[in-house]
Design a protein around this motif. Structure first.
Motif: not given
Length: 282
Positions: A202-212
């Motif tokens: 997720k950190q490779k895709i989003y600047q601020e990853p949303r956690l489950h």
């Protein structure tokens, strides 16, 4: 225990397949499965995972990378089914059958070990459904002792109160349908992603990853009984292994070619984080 997905009447088995009193006919494929997904319940021409995705998933799972999850699911359901002599289990969204096969074998071995040696082997019925024809074809071809059908999890083609337990790993479903096919005081085991699941990707895709979410989902008709969190780090040893994981998960489709290439070179450790929730039919 199958019922017609068109008129909801009971299906009777025949040498070629199944037929209801209204003469709706469903042929049995040479691999042994039956297709109970009518066109009215499809959202696309060929819904679900493709044959390539199924092959990647089978290779990944059979390498044992998710075996801790399978083992935890098996133990959770075995603990509540140990008093039943002939449990019936439905695996919703069963894919190519990895979890179904290991669960049926584990339950049967646990019950066999508890019986006197003179008693016959216990009967454990396990059915698996998936909307992917490629997945069900692969499952039925390899695991002949199980029953598989192409079917919708929102329109389960089974009679009321058919199953002692239901297993749902990630698959979408409708609570009312789950409650309908589950026996009184039966069980529902669900597997969902916990907050840190695949966080490195997720950190490779989003600047601020949303956690489950860590919230326990309500399932109408069931009461929540138990939660287990299962986490570990998986280290891919080759680009092929990582690619197999990416083909299994929705995040894989969000990776740019540049990021994907970087991941294949770096082979980062990946956090696997799951919630196992156990519900009982009210």
């Amino acid at each position: 225990m199958y019922r017609c997905p068109l008129c909801q009447l009971s299906l009777q088995s025949s040498p070629s397949g199944y037929q209801c009193p209204n003469r709706h006919q469903f042929d049995r494929a040479k691999e042994g499965y039956v297709n109970l997904l009518p066109v009215q319940q499809k959202k696309s021409l060929d819904p679900g995972d493709s044959a390539e995705m199924i092959q990647a998933r089978r290779s990944f799972l059979e390498a044992g990378f998710y075996q801790p999850l399978s083992d935890a699911v098996n133990k959770m359901l075995a603990s509540v089914l140990q008093q039943q002599t002939a449990p019936s289990i439905l695996d919703i969204g069963c894919g190519e059958g990895y979890y179904s096969n290991r669960l049926q074998h584990f339950i049967q071995q646990q019950q066999l070990a508890a019986l006197p040696t003179t008693d016959p082997a216990p009967a454990v019925t396990l059915c698996g459904i998936d909307i992917s024809k490629a997945a069900i074809k692969a499952a039925a071809k390899k695991y002949r002792q199980l029953q598989f059908a192409v079917a919708s999890s929102y329109h389960l083609p089974f009679a009321d109160q058919s199953f002692s337990a239901l297993l749902r790993i990630y698959a979408p479903s409708q609570s009312s349908e789950l409650a309908r096919v589950c026996k009184a005081s039966g069980w529902l085991c669900t597997v969902t992603p916990a907050p840190q699941h695949l966080i490195e990707l997720k950190q490779k895709i989003y600047q601020e990853p949303r956690l489950h979410s860590a919230e326990i989902a309500e399932e109408a008709g069931f009461s929540h009984q138990q939660r287990q969190q299962l986490s570990w780090h998986w280290q891919p040893q080759s680009p092929t292994q990582l690619e197999q994981l990416l083909q299994m998960i929705p995040l894989g489709y969000r990776l740019t070619a540049e990021v994907r290439q970087h991941l294949m070179h770096e082979l980062p450790a990946v956090t696997l984080d799951f919630y196992l929730d156990l519900y009982q039919r009210q």
